[in-house]
Write a protein that holds these residues in place. Structure first.
Motif, PDB file in Angstrom:
ATOM      1  N   PHE A  24       0.832  -1.206   0.000  1.00  0.00           N
ATOM      2  CA  PHE A  24       0.000   0.000   0.000  1.00  0.00           C
ATOM      3  C   PHE A  24       0.870   1.262   0.000  1.00  0.00           C
ATOM      4  O   PHE A  24       0.605   2.209  -0.741  1.00  0.00           O
ATOM      5  N   GLY A  25       1.912   1.258   0.819  1.00  0.00           N
ATOM      6  CA  GLY A  25       2.824   2.400   0.874  1.00  0.00           C
ATOM      7  C   GLY A  25       3.537   2.624  -0.445  1.00  0.00           C
ATOM      8  O   GLY A  25       3.717   3.755  -0.883  1.00  0.00           O
ATOM      9  N   GLY A  26       3.942   1.544  -1.093  1.00  0.00           N
ATOM     10  CA  GLY A  26       4.646   1.669  -2.369  1.00  0.00           C
ATOM     11  C   GLY A  26       3.736   2.110  -3.504  1.00  0.00           C
ATOM     12  O   GLY A  26       4.155   2.808  -4.412  1.00  0.00           O
ATOM     13  N   VAL A  27       2.482   1.693  -3.450  1.00  0.00           N
ATOM     14  CA  VAL A  27       1.555   1.992  -4.543  1.00  0.00           C
ATOM     15  C   VAL A  27       0.904   3.365  -4.366  1.00  0.00           C
ATOM     16  O   VAL A  27       0.734   4.091  -5.341  1.00  0.00           O
ATOM     17  N   PHE A  28       0.532   3.728  -3.150  1.00  0.00           N
ATOM     18  CA  PHE A  28      -0.231   4.952  -2.952  1.00  0.00           C
ATOM     19  C   PHE A  28       0.550   6.069  -2.255  1.00  0.00           C
ATOM     20  O   PHE A  28       0.494   7.221  -2.682  1.00  0.00           O
TER      21      PHE A  28
END
Length: 94
Positions: A19-23
């Motif tokens: 989630f951190g890497g994508v958003f």
């Protein structure tokens, strides 16, 4: 029960990293780029104001020279003559 918590925490950490890497990471990159562009615009405006300020200072120096010059009195007298109303002299009919 204790055996199930560790895999759930592992999966949760993995999902959080995804989630951190994508958003989150692109959002921070977006904010960084936005701040850079705003800083660039502010720097350009500051340069324009500085250039305009320089031109105004030059004009004030010219005006100061005109006023302190002795020719100012002559120019002022000419301007006063322009402002006085002109009376018309009617031509005599021949």
């Amino acid at each position: 029960m204790d055996g199930i918590i560790i895999p759930i925490l592992g999966i949760s950490c993995g999902l959080l990293a995804i989630f951190g890497g994508v958003f989150v990471k692109p959002w921070f990159a977006y904010r960084q780029r936005k701040l850079e562009l705003e800083a660039q615009l502010i720097a350009e405006k500051a340069a324009q104001y500085a250039a305009n300020n320089g031109r105004l200072e030059q004009r004030v120096q010219v005006l100061e020279r005109i006023i302190t010059d002795s020719g100012y009195e002559v120019a002022h007298a000419i301007e006063n003559l322009r402002e006085t109303p002109v009376t018309r002299i009617e031509k005599e009919e021949v």
